[in-house]
Structures are given as structure tokens and as C-alpha cells.
Design a protein around this motif. Structure first.
Motif, short mmCIF file in Angstrom:
data_model
loop_
_atom_site.label_atom_id
_atom_site.label_comp_id
_atom_site.label_asym_id
_atom_site.label_seq_id
_atom_site.Cartn_x
_atom_site.Cartn_y
_atom_site.Cartn_z
N HIS A 55 0.83 -1.20 0.00
CA HIS A 55 0.00 0.00 0.00
C HIS A 55 0.87 1.26 0.00
O HIS A 55 0.39 2.35 -0.27
CB HIS A 55 -0.95 0.02 1.20
CG HIS A 55 -0.29 -0.37 2.49
ND1 HIS A 55 -0.26 -1.68 2.93
CD2 HIS A 55 0.37 0.36 3.42
CE1 HIS A 55 0.38 -1.72 4.09
NE2 HIS A 55 0.78 -0.50 4.40
N ARG A 83 -9.41 -1.71 0.32
CA ARG A 83 -10.71 -1.19 0.73
C ARG A 83 -11.82 -2.03 0.12
O ARG A 83 -11.60 -2.76 -0.85
CB ARG A 83 -10.85 0.28 0.35
CG ARG A 83 -10.97 0.58 -1.12
CD ARG A 83 -11.19 2.08 -1.36
NE ARG A 83 -11.61 2.34 -2.72
CZ ARG A 83 -10.78 2.55 -3.74
NH1 ARG A 83 -9.48 2.53 -3.53
NH2 ARG A 83 -11.26 2.78 -4.95
N LYS A 84 -13.01 -1.87 0.67
CA LYS A 84 -14.14 -2.70 0.26
C LYS A 84 -14.88 -2.13 -0.94
O LYS A 84 -15.29 -2.86 -1.84
CB LYS A 84 -15.11 -2.84 1.45
CG LYS A 84 -16.32 -3.71 1.18
CD LYS A 84 -17.16 -3.84 2.44
CE LYS A 84 -18.37 -4.74 2.22
NZ LYS A 84 -19.18 -4.87 3.46
N TYR A 85 -15.05 -0.81 -0.96
CA TYR A 85 -15.90 -0.19 -1.97
C TYR A 85 -15.08 0.40 -3.11
O TYR A 85 -13.92 0.79 -2.94
CB TYR A 85 -16.75 0.91 -1.33
CG TYR A 85 -17.62 0.42 -0.21
CD1 TYR A 85 -18.75 -0.33 -0.47
CD2 TYR A 85 -17.30 0.70 1.12
CE1 TYR A 85 -19.56 -0.80 0.57
CE2 TYR A 85 -18.08 0.24 2.16
CZ TYR A 85 -19.21 -0.51 1.87
OH TYR A 85 -19.99 -0.98 2.91
N ILE A 116 -13.70 5.45 -3.27
CA ILE A 116 -12.80 5.58 -2.12
C ILE A 116 -13.38 6.50 -1.06
O ILE A 116 -13.09 6.37 0.13
CB ILE A 116 -11.41 6.06 -2.57
CG1 ILE A 116 -10.40 5.85 -1.43
CG2 ILE A 116 -11.43 7.52 -3.02
CD1 ILE A 116 -8.96 5.96 -1.85
N ASP A 121 -15.45 4.77 1.85
CA ASP A 121 -14.79 4.23 3.03
C ASP A 121 -14.50 5.34 4.05
O ASP A 121 -14.52 5.12 5.25
CB ASP A 121 -13.48 3.55 2.64
CG ASP A 121 -13.71 2.12 2.19
OD1 ASP A 121 -14.85 1.67 2.28
OD2 ASP A 121 -12.75 1.47 1.77
N ASN A 132 -11.96 3.19 7.19
CA ASN A 132 -11.05 2.14 6.76
C ASN A 132 -9.67 2.28 7.39
O ASN A 132 -8.89 1.36 7.38
CB ASN A 132 -10.93 2.15 5.23
CG ASN A 132 -10.11 0.99 4.70
OD1 ASN A 132 -10.09 -0.06 5.30
ND2 ASN A 132 -9.44 1.21 3.59
N HIS A 133 -9.37 3.43 7.92
CA HIS A 133 -8.05 3.64 8.50
C HIS A 133 -8.12 4.79 9.52
O HIS A 133 -9.00 5.65 9.42
CB HIS A 133 -7.02 3.95 7.42
CG HIS A 133 -7.45 5.05 6.50
ND1 HIS A 133 -7.47 6.37 6.88
CD2 HIS A 133 -7.88 5.03 5.22
CE1 HIS A 133 -7.89 7.12 5.89
NE2 HIS A 133 -8.16 6.34 4.86
N THR A 142 -4.87 2.75 -0.79
CA THR A 142 -5.53 1.48 -0.46
C THR A 142 -6.50 1.15 -1.57
O THR A 142 -7.61 1.70 -1.61
CB THR A 142 -6.27 1.59 0.90
OG1 THR A 142 -7.17 2.71 0.86
CG2 THR A 142 -5.28 1.80 2.04
N SER A 182 -9.09 -1.05 -4.20
CA SER A 182 -10.14 -2.07 -4.13
C SER A 182 -9.62 -3.32 -4.85
O SER A 182 -8.65 -3.27 -5.62
CB SER A 182 -11.42 -1.59 -4.81
OG SER A 182 -11.22 -1.45 -6.22
N ASP A 203 -10.47 -8.49 7.29
CA ASP A 203 -10.30 -7.32 8.15
C ASP A 203 -9.50 -7.66 9.39
O ASP A 203 -9.32 -8.83 9.75
CB ASP A 203 -11.64 -6.70 8.51
CG ASP A 203 -12.55 -7.62 9.32
OD1 ASP A 203 -12.04 -8.30 10.23
OD2 ASP A 203 -13.76 -7.67 9.06
N TYR A 209 -9.12 -2.39 9.90
CA TYR A 209 -8.31 -2.32 8.69
C TYR A 209 -8.84 -3.37 7.72
O TYR A 209 -9.26 -4.46 8.13
CB TYR A 209 -6.85 -2.65 8.98
CG TYR A 209 -6.10 -1.62 9.79
CD1 TYR A 209 -5.71 -0.41 9.23
CD2 TYR A 209 -5.74 -1.88 11.11
CE1 TYR A 209 -4.99 0.52 9.97
CE2 TYR A 209 -5.03 -0.95 11.86
CZ TYR A 209 -4.66 0.25 11.28
OH TYR A 209 -3.96 1.17 12.01
#
Length: 376
Positions: A160, A228-230, A233, A236, A240-241, A273, A275, A298, A366
Motif C-alpha cells: 500500500h 478497501r471494500k468499496y 474511495i 470508506d 477504513n483507517h 488502499t 479495491s 479485516d 483495517y
């Protein structure tokens, strides 16, 4: 910001060192060890065409996690040896790679203890293959090895990190495009987010091309890094962080007159980060590797919280743990930009804002991508 000289984990063995604050990274290694074991077995089944199997840990850092990869490969190689290979066991050559500023002295001092420990663990149980370990300073965004000389690359909690702060966000010379932020936040302009995305694409494509040159046909890579999930950006946000909370700490110091506003506006983290789809797109663009495995998992912000739920049971202690883990990673970069003398105040503020966040929203997570690739 000079990544070669400024970027490294917090050195030493004190309370705020990376050596004593790297449990999040350890949990990621344990979470992905099955994927690593599978890759090692498949590589060992290949006709190596060389007297030794060469395995490389990219971004090895220092501390108790550094030799996890080495230990795992040795264990699999010894356990999977059949009677024929016992007569002529495969030899293992390991390279531990990181930037020149890494604490390689700590790594080298631990090697003798490691050799004694692993010899004791294998005694009478499984074959201990001959192995050799060397350090290799240098950026993994450059060529590190001769063509087709490596069989396995591993990297955990590293990719990352970008090779640089995205062009256009550097200090001075222009207006600061990401004012008040240190990464992509809700107030970050879309153009800045695009600069980060392009930097990721360029870096990841370069990384794949370099490793393709260095790997033998059929060679493999196991890579774990923050994601990341989505797809959006902004979706999140800071959930996410905790870097958004770190930015709030710096903003607070600006308001108190302890940090110059321009100093904050000129600082941006060299991180992105992605996807899973962004990662797949770059791999597809390269046309160099087949994806054997890719998944998202996660891990709690608090390195000492192993619970599965979202509740933070002791917000104050969790915040202290989180602030320490952040300082071990980001402390040297912040010190080089804002000054060493401000670190205690920065992370005191950080613990305060993390406590607030945990009380309101519960334990943060995370998100990490685990990726296994095979050279075509």
C-alpha cells in the motif's frame, strides 16, 4: 519527502519502537499463512533447474515478524521432503529486502538465535533443509535480482506504500491541493484522489513488470497489503483507517499554534488502499501473471484486540494501543517533516481522537487484500 532516507519503521527496542508495536502485522501473517504454504508447496513441486530455491521477503522490516516467512518456507520444505529428496534436499536461499533505512542490524543480530531455535524445533521430527539468509537493501520499485533467478516473492503489509507522494502534491512550488488532509478524506478534491489512484496504477504495474523479469517461469508471489471494500474511495472515508484521526491531531496542533498550517498542507502520505477490482485491473493490464487467490479480510485497529465484534471494550487502552502502533509506522515520516520534538504531542492528541471515535463508532477495522500470483 525522500522515501529512500525518510521512510522506515521506528527503530530501537523501546516502548514506541516497531519491534514492540508490530502485532497488527503479525496477525496478517498468521491470517494468510495457508495461502503462503500452498504457494511454497507448488514452487517446491516445480523442476527448479537450479541447485537452490530462491525466496525473497520484500519489505521485511525488523522485529519478531521478520523471520516468519523464512521459518514458514523452511518448515514446508522440510515437512514435504520425500525419501529421495532426503538424500539430496533442496537448498534454500533467502533474501530479506527493505529500504536502506531499515534496521538491518537488528535483523542480523537475531539470525543466530533464529538458527538455533529452528534447529531445535526440527530436531528428530522433520528434515531441516540447508538454508542461507542475506539482507538486500533497496526499493522494490527497482530491479533487485538478475533475470529469472527467483522462485518465490512474499510481501506483507507493504504494497500500500507508494514509491513517492503523487506528482503534484509535493512540497512547495504550487498551491497545496489537499489542504488540511494527509491522505484522501471527505474534503479531498476529486483531482487529488485521481492523482493517488494513478500513482497506485503506475507503481503496481511497475512492480509486476520488475518481479516478472526476476521470477522463473511458474514462479509465485504472495502479497498482502491494505485495501478497501468499496469502489468509491470516499465511501470508506476514515472508517477504513485511522489516518483521518491522525490528520485531526495535526489540525488541532495547527489551531494551537504548535504547527504551521503550511507545514500540514504540504504533508501527504505516500499510501493508497486499492479495491480488489483495481488490483485485478492492473494485473490484467500487465498480462504477466495469473491470479491463484485473492481475498479481502479485516483486522482490528487495536493490535491487542482479537475479538470478532465491533465493540471496543476498553476505549482508552485501545486508543493507546492504536496510537502506539501508528507511531511505530508513521513516526519517522512525521518526525522528518514536523520535527522529532512534536511526536509525543501528535500521538497524545491521536490517542484522544481515537478514544472519541471508538466510543462513538466502536472498534475500527483495517481491510487487507491477500493476493497470490503465478508467473505465466
Amino acid at each position: 519527502m525522500n522515501m529512500e532516507s525518510d521512510f522506515h519503521m521506528a527503530k530501537g527496542e523501546g516502548e514506541t519502537s516497531y519491534v514492540n508495536n508490530s502485532r497488527i502485522q503479525q496477525k496478517a501473517l498468521l491470517e494468510t499463512e495457508v495461502v503462503l504454504e500452498k504457494a511454497v508447496r507448488e514452487v517446491l513441486c516445480m523442476d527448479l533447474h537450479q541447485p537452490a530455491m530462491t525466496a525473497v521477503d520484500l519489505g521485511c522490516s525488523s522485529g519478531q515478524n521478520t523471520l516468519f516467512f523464512v521459518s514458514k518456507v523452511i518448515k514446508v520444505a522440510g515437512h514435504d521432503s520425500d525419501e529421495k529428496s532426503r538424500c539430496n534436499p533442496v537448498e534454500l536461499q533467502f533474501f530479506l529486502n527493505d529500504l536502506p533505512g531499515n534496521n538491518f542490524n537488528h535483523v542480523f543480530r537475531s539470525l543466530e538465535r533464529f538458527k538455533e531455535s529452528i534447529t531445535a524445533r526440527h530436531k528428530g521430527n522433520t528434515l531441516l533443509p540447508p538454508f542461507y539468509i542475506a539482507g538486500l537493501p533497496g526499493s522494490y520499485y527497482t530491479r533487485l535480482f538478475p533475470r529469472q533467478s527467483c522462485h518465490l516473492f512474499h510481501s506483507s503489509f507493504c504494497l500500500h506504500w507508494r514509491s513517492r507522494v503523487p506528482a503534484g502534491l509535493e512540497e512547495g512550488g504550487r498551491e497545496y491541493l489537499n489542504e488540511g488532509n494527509i491522505y484522501i478524506a471527505n474534503t479531498t478534491p476529486a483531482g487529488v484522489a485521481e492523482l493517488y489512484r494513478r500513482q497506485f496504477q503506475n507503481d503496481m504495474l511497475l512492480f509486476l513488470k520488475l518481479r516478472y523479469e526476476e521470477l522463473v517461469f511458474g514462479g509465485q508471489m504472495v502479497l498482502t497489503f491494505l485495501g478497501r471494500k468499496y469502489e468509491d474511495i470516499y465511501n470508506d472515508g476514515h472508517l477504513n483507517h485511522p489516518w483521518g484521526l491522525l490528520a485531526r491531531s495535526l489540525q488541532s496542533l495547527v489551531e494551537e499554534g504548535l504547527v504551521n498550517k503550511e507545514k500540514l498542507d504540504s504533508f501527504n502520505l505516500p499510501i493508497y488502499t486499492p479495491s480488489i477490482n483495481e488490483v485485478k485491473a492492473v494485473i490484467g493490464q500487465s498480462e504477466l501473471f495469473n491470479v491463484s487467490h485473492i481475498t479481502l479480510f479485516d483486522s482490528n485497529w487495536d493490535p491487542h484486540d482479537d475479538s470478532q465484534g465491533d465493540d471496543a471494550h476498553n476505549t482508552i487502552q485501545s486508543a493507546i494501543n492504536i496510537a502506539k502502533s501508528l507511531r511505530a509506522v508513521f513516526g519517522p515520516l512525521l518526525a522528518s517533516h514536523f520535527g522529532e520534538s512534536l511526536l509525543n504531542e501528535i500521538f497524545k492528541k491521536c490517542a484522544y481522537y481515537v478514544t472519541e471515535h471508538l466510543a462513538e463508532r466502536g472498534e475500527g477495522k483495517y481491510l487487507l487484500i491477500c493476493l497470490s500470483l503465478k508467473r505465466t
